[in-house]
Design a protein around this motif. Sequence first.
Motif: not given
Length: 448
Positions: A246-262
Amino acid sequence: MAIDRTNVSGVLTSTFLSDTNMTRDQANTGVSLLWLGVVLLEIPSNIVLHRIGPHYWIPLQVVTWGLIEVLQSQVTNAGGWYVARLFLGLGESGFIPGGLYTLSRWYLPGELTQRTAIYFLGPSISAAFGSLISAGALSLHLEGGLKGWQCLIPATGILAFAIVPKSPHHTGHLFSGLIRVRGWLTEHEADILVARQARIAEKNQVPGLTLKITWKDITDVMLSWSTWPYLIVCLTGLQSVNGLSTWGATIIKSLGFSSIRANLLNAPGSLLGAVFGIVLSGFVDRYSRFGYAIIFAAVWTLAGLIALYVRFVFPSSPRASTSQLQTRRRGHSTRLMWGWQPINVTWLSLNFKTPQKRAVAYAVYIGCSNLGGTYGNQVFRASDAPLYHTAWIICISLGAIWLAGVILQTIVFQWANRVFARKLDENPELEKEVVRTDKRGRRYRFYW
């Protein structure tokens, strides 16, 4: 169906929460309600499927939840989100155990594990391509008057009415015989398939293969001591990584990536997990060693969770990598092991002899896994961000219980087989309890 569930991960990296004035915890509640809805009708759905046949029931389910998913795009607040997810869960309830039961009526025990893994390619690949679809849909933000998250609506499955066969002899009967084409099984091949199943039933001394699931079938599965280890392993193993779905993409986004990139970076783990699951299940089909395969999966996943804990909670530690790339690899390593679930559910079903009990066993197991979904996604709470100290501890603890549980389960089944072998020598009537005979002629009560 799986995209319906996994697209939440992509949605949460968009403007969905602000558009609906919801908090992250409210979004979690909606996700939990979906899993609750799935659990409520799991066993009743398989009873209906057993009576009217998968060729009617499964397509009807697909159309039902497809319509609900379309209506979900009109959600504007938390209340609508809760209702939409609950009814989506009710619509999807019973589909996975129904499909697994159908597979068990077509294939022999030694062929079933790998085919179950192929069936689970759906959830695994959707977890990967769902992220890719999310990335593409989010790029359509405000195109045609729609926000990006409103584009994440899968098509319904009316085509299922055409392609799900009533029996091996009906593979060329589209839409229940309204259209006739050349089937993908010849009459001779269909006769062979049916004869194989009849021979297995006769060998296992399975009487009266009626199309009715009785209350005794349900209680025999639910009250069997051998059922519960699978459910404990299911609840701990799946939920040790469920929050990441559920939160994998959100956690990756927190590393500094854009929504699409995450969302793009969130894709590879599930795809690799699907492929690895087929390889691992091939080992199981060949050697009939279910426990060893799942122990391997548990060790691998636990190692990945520990690495993620060190990376996020102790970022300044000499052992903690400062590389975002290595962090993503560790996250993917935990998802490589989702391929163990088909092995576990097949393991459970093969330790019950009649189709009725297997249908109930499938429903109980999948219901249990969905029940875990009601709390698995709650692990990553907003109050615990951005390091998620508590969340990682919970995931590691669940992984440790999972590993200990499957080791104990394997040992107990080995011991039970030895006890059964001694009793079988003294009481030949126990022959009807044999579920497997190996190449050396040794007979077993439990696969392990």
